[in-house]
Design a protein around this motif. Sequence first.
Motif, mmCIF file in Angstrom:
data_model
loop_
_atom_site.group_PDB
_atom_site.id
_atom_site.type_symbol
_atom_site.label_atom_id
_atom_site.label_comp_id
_atom_site.label_asym_id
_atom_site.label_seq_id
_atom_site.Cartn_x
_atom_site.Cartn_y
_atom_site.Cartn_z
ATOM 1 N N HIS A 12 42.820 42.624 46.659
ATOM 2 C CA HIS A 12 42.205 42.867 45.346
ATOM 3 C C HIS A 12 41.534 44.238 45.273
ATOM 4 O O HIS A 12 40.384 44.376 44.856
ATOM 5 C CB HIS A 12 41.227 41.746 44.987
ATOM 6 N N GLY A 13 42.303 45.253 45.686
ATOM 7 C CA GLY A 13 41.870 46.623 45.474
ATOM 8 C C GLY A 13 42.093 47.021 44.024
ATOM 9 O O GLY A 13 42.560 46.232 43.192
ATOM 10 N N ASP A 27 39.112 40.968 38.526
ATOM 11 C CA ASP A 27 39.712 41.200 37.209
ATOM 12 C C ASP A 27 38.723 41.860 36.249
ATOM 13 O O ASP A 27 39.096 42.725 35.449
ATOM 14 C CB ASP A 27 40.203 39.877 36.618
ATOM 15 N N ILE A 28 37.472 41.447 36.294
ATOM 16 C CA ILE A 28 36.451 42.073 35.449
ATOM 17 C C ILE A 28 36.233 43.514 35.885
ATOM 18 O O ILE A 28 36.124 44.434 35.062
ATOM 19 C CB ILE A 28 35.134 41.274 35.530
ATOM 20 N N ASP A 56 52.492 45.964 41.027
ATOM 21 C CA ASP A 56 51.467 46.232 40.028
ATOM 22 C C ASP A 56 51.557 47.659 39.486
ATOM 23 O O ASP A 56 51.267 47.904 38.311
ATOM 24 C CB ASP A 56 50.079 45.944 40.604
ATOM 25 N N ALA A 57 51.981 48.606 40.322
ATOM 26 C CA ALA A 57 52.198 49.965 39.825
ATOM 27 C C ALA A 57 53.318 49.976 38.793
ATOM 28 O O ALA A 57 53.261 50.723 37.798
ATOM 29 C CB ALA A 57 52.532 50.904 40.985
ATOM 30 N N ILE A 68 44.867 45.083 41.927
ATOM 31 C CA ILE A 68 46.090 44.929 42.723
ATOM 32 C C ILE A 68 46.086 43.517 43.292
ATOM 33 O O ILE A 68 45.552 43.261 44.377
ATOM 34 C CB ILE A 68 46.171 45.973 43.854
ATOM 35 N N SER A 69 46.666 42.595 42.541
ATOM 36 C CA SER A 69 46.657 41.197 42.969
ATOM 37 C C SER A 69 48.009 40.745 43.495
ATOM 38 O O SER A 69 48.086 39.802 44.287
ATOM 39 C CB SER A 69 46.235 40.288 41.813
ATOM 40 N N ASP A 70 49.096 41.393 43.078
ATOM 41 C CA ASP A 70 50.437 40.944 43.448
ATOM 42 C C ASP A 70 51.221 41.980 44.237
ATOM 43 O O ASP A 70 52.437 41.830 44.417
ATOM 44 C CB ASP A 70 51.222 40.552 42.190
#
Length: 327
Positions: free
Chosen positions: A280-281, A80-81, A232-233, A225-227
């Motif tokens: 998590h890309g 996330d950071i 997410d797009a 890209i977590s979900d």
Amino acid sequence: MINDLDEGSLLDRIFPRLGPANVPVGPGDDAAVIDAPDARTVISIDTLVQDQDFRLEWPSGYRTTGYDVGWKSVAQNLSDINAMGAVPTSLVISLTLPGSTPVAWVEDLADGVAEAIRKLGADRCSVVGGDLGRGEALVVTAAVTGDLEGRRPVLRSGARPGDIVAVAGTLGKAAAGLCLLESKHPAGQAPEGLQALANMQSRPEPPLQAGPAAAKAGATAMMDISDGLLRDAARLARASSVSVDLFAAALQGFVEPLGEAAAVLGADPMEWVLGGGEDHGLLCTFPAAEALPDGFVAVGAVRESGLAQATLDGAAVQAVGWDHFGG
């Protein structure tokens, strides 16, 4: 079992495994003190809950280790950071533990935390404090801070028509790994390539150098890209009031490594690429005139549209991906 220890004794087992806290005031006081050289601090928080975000024992027979949970907690928070274009600088971790939890499992979690910070390349980050509590299920909550190093934060809302849509990291591997863990295929007997996918679900590897690199290269919008890529797009599209069009042909490089797992499980690997997010890309948009930074792959384009949505080759598709409340 942790029932046999008091809080101080358990902390004495944990903190030596985490390494030094590189801050003015670390563990031991009521609160930590951290440096903020940029005068702004990026902060995020995330939670892993037993039987919601991980299982202690999967249908495949795999037993989740403390190391797995510690690593995953760190990875998703650092990502996330990274997605703001910042560099992670500190972590605080809260653990809720059933009394029957083995002390060795908690020590293993601390090792996973420390190794994830080191191996993922978060050189400026350290654990500066946390909390322990007792509960009926294992819960790990981590909050992370980051330094923008003088750069502007890269938000979800900056994508513009004509921008290139690009991804750094992997897509679909963690989703394939989840399907393998949830399957009846014995975990210990799976081919090496399939075990690697299961490992990606348990220990994701976000591309932590890519966020700052994208910010320096002029990224207009960015998010973790977590979900799932498609879900997410769509979020990025709504935040930017544009349409994000993904190209199926450009995603084939992510699809091909999933072929063996898809054949074993009778699945469509493109669904993992579009709907799996726990790798998590990074999803980014860049001006078309700019060269993409190393590690990024172009996967689509930003369009002007009255409907803020994500499409695949120009066509609307049913949303796939994870929703914490909708499934």
